[in-house]
Scaffold this active site. Structure first.
Site, short mmCIF file in Angstrom:
data_model
loop_
_atom_site.label_atom_id
_atom_site.label_comp_id
_atom_site.label_asym_id
_atom_site.label_seq_id
_atom_site.Cartn_x
_atom_site.Cartn_y
_atom_site.Cartn_z
N SER A 1 0.86 -1.19 0.00
CA SER A 1 0.00 0.00 0.00
C SER A 1 0.90 1.23 0.00
CB SER A 1 -0.85 -0.01 1.27
OG SER A 1 -1.51 1.22 1.45
N TYR B 1 -2.36 -0.92 10.75
CA TYR B 1 -2.38 -1.27 9.33
C TYR B 1 -1.05 -0.91 8.66
CZ TYR B 1 -3.91 -1.22 4.40
OH TYR B 1 -4.04 -1.44 3.05
N1 LIG Z 1 -8.76 -0.51 -1.44
C1 LIG Z 1 -7.73 0.29 -1.35
O1 LIG Z 1 -7.84 1.52 -1.48
C2 LIG Z 1 -6.35 -0.27 -1.09
C3 LIG Z 1 -5.26 0.61 -1.16
C4 LIG Z 1 -3.98 0.10 -0.95
C5 LIG Z 1 -3.81 -1.23 -0.68
N2 LIG Z 1 -4.89 -2.06 -0.61
C6 LIG Z 1 -4.61 -3.48 -0.34
O2 LIG Z 1 -5.20 -4.25 -1.38
C7 LIG Z 1 -5.61 -5.53 -0.88
C8 LIG Z 1 -7.08 -5.76 -1.18
O3 LIG Z 1 -7.83 -4.70 -0.62
P1 LIG Z 1 -9.35 -4.45 -0.96
O4 LIG Z 1 -9.60 -3.03 -0.66
O5 LIG Z 1 -9.67 -5.03 -2.29
O6 LIG Z 1 -10.03 -5.33 0.20
P2 LIG Z 1 -11.53 -5.86 0.37
O7 LIG Z 1 -11.82 -5.73 1.82
O8 LIG Z 1 -12.44 -5.23 -0.62
O9 LIG Z 1 -11.39 -7.41 0.00
C9 LIG Z 1 -10.58 -8.22 0.79
C10 LIG Z 1 -10.90 -9.67 0.52
O10 LIG Z 1 -10.07 -10.44 1.40
C11 LIG Z 1 -10.87 -11.42 2.04
N3 LIG Z 1 -10.27 -11.78 3.33
C12 LIG Z 1 -10.26 -11.06 4.47
N4 LIG Z 1 -9.65 -11.75 5.45
C13 LIG Z 1 -9.29 -12.94 4.92
C14 LIG Z 1 -8.64 -14.08 5.45
N5 LIG Z 1 -8.27 -14.16 6.72
N6 LIG Z 1 -8.41 -15.14 4.61
C15 LIG Z 1 -8.80 -15.08 3.31
N7 LIG Z 1 -9.44 -14.03 2.77
C16 LIG Z 1 -9.68 -12.97 3.57
C17 LIG Z 1 -12.25 -10.80 2.18
O11 LIG Z 1 -13.26 -11.78 2.35
C18 LIG Z 1 -12.36 -10.04 0.85
O12 LIG Z 1 -12.90 -10.85 -0.17
C19 LIG Z 1 -5.28 -5.50 0.62
O13 LIG Z 1 -4.00 -6.10 0.81
C20 LIG Z 1 -5.22 -4.03 0.95
O14 LIG Z 1 -4.40 -3.76 2.06
C21 LIG Z 1 -6.16 -1.61 -0.80
#
Ligand SMILES: NC(=O)c1ccc[n+]([C@@H]2O[C@H](COP(=O)([O-])OP(=O)(O)OC[C@H]3O[C@@H](n4cnc5c(N)ncnc54)[C@H](O)[C@@H]3O)[C@@H](O)[C@H]2O)c1
Length: 259
Positions: A144, A157
């Site tokens: 991130s 986080y």
């Molecule tokens: N959305 C953003 O703006 C953003 C920005 C930077 C980084 N990220 C990173 O991108 C990645 C995805 O983020 P997102 O926003 O798409 O998340 P999200 O919350 O939309 O989706 C996360 C998915 O992970 C699954 N999950 C959660 N805990 C789990 C576990 N213990 N085992 C298996 N699956 C599990 C959930 O069921 C869900 O389907 C993460 O690593 C997040 O830190 C997101």
């Protein structure tokens, strides 16, 4: 032009929703056989059904990445049903915000590390021997902008996302001689369904969305596809001399000076 991941086997954790589902869709469209590994069974099965209906190969594995036995079972199911994994995208994470250091309990700290760091480590531990035996592979760890910068009240986080870069660089050095590449992909703000749900809780969702978008020099947030394409680049042989790298995909946010 042939598909960019033709015949490759890819595991994508957290692929039932958000960025992970966009990565799974794109990888499958580019010819990969995809394991959708997630705790969200309903959405995961729906995605697999969608991919199969499009003539693509995919399986769902009900997986809690914090549980090493669950991860090992998922990787074994992938090997049995799709083949030895060539690509692992460590995407699943907990993304809680709004906590300052002294607000966070020991349990919350441990839960965040159990998923965001231990979970990634469990998946790497399970696939690395298979990639060694196969003569190579590509691992993409989703970090991130919080991997490099501290946004107040995003504890722990940001600490877990800094650890993602440390794990990535360590594995890249140790497994480079095995032709296993390990890179991090570090997004800025991405418009996932969960982001829209959070904005819907506010008085003026569109104003919040625009205000967050305006922080980026590109004056908008990313779509999930705009993260999936850089993941595809890191997964494919197009990035064959890249390892230990952290690819920041943030609309220019991290190079902007703030006072
Ligand atoms: N959305 C953003 O703006 C953003 C920005 C930077 C980084 N990220 C990173 O991108 C990645 C995805 O983020 P997102 O926003 O798409 O998340 P999200 O919350 O939309 O989706 C996360 C998915 O992970 C699954 N999950 C959660 N805990 C789990 C576990 N213990 N085992 C298996 N699956 C599990 C959930 O069921 C869900 O389907 C993460 O690593 C997040 O830190 C997101």
């Amino acid at each position: 032009m042939s598909a960019r991941l033709q015949g490759k086997v890819a595991i994508v954790t957290g692929a039932s929703d958000g960025i992970g589902s966009a990565i799974a869709r794109l990888f499958a469209a580019e010819g990969a056989k995809v394991c959708v590994a997630d705790i969200d069974v309903e959405r995961g099965l729906a995605l697999v059904e969608e991919l199969r209906a499009a003539g693509q190969q995919a399986i769902f594995a009900n997986t809690d990445i914090a549980d090493e036995a669950s991860v090992n079972a998922m990787v074994e199911a992938t090997r049995e049903q799709l083949g030895s994994p060539d690509i692992l995208v460590n995407n699943a994470a907990l993304t809680p915000m709004g906590k300052s250091v002294l607000d966070v309990s020991r349990e919350q700290w441990q839960k965040n590390f159990a998923v965001n760091v231990d979970g990634m480590w469990h998946c790497c531990r399970a696939v690395l021997p298979m990639m060694q035996a196969a003569g190579g592979g590509s691992i993409i760890n989703i970090g991130s902008v919080h991997s490099f910068k501290i946004v107040p009240d995003s504890f722990p986080y940001a600490v877990t996302k800094h650890a993602v870069v440390g794990l990535t660089r360590t594995l890249a050095v140790e497994f480079g001689p095995d032709n296993i590449r390990v890179n991090a992909l570090c997004p800025g703000m991405v418009e996932t369904p969960n982001a829209f749900k959070a904005w819907e809780q506010t008085e003026d969702p569109e104003a919040i969305r625009k205000a967050i978008g305006d922080v980026h020099p590109l004056r908008r947030n990313a779509s999930t596809e705009e993260i999936a394409y850089p993941a595809l680049f890191l997964a494919s042989s197009e990035s064959s001399f890249m390892t230990g790298h952290s690819l920041v995909v943030d609309g220019g946010r991290s190079v902007l000076y703030h006072d």
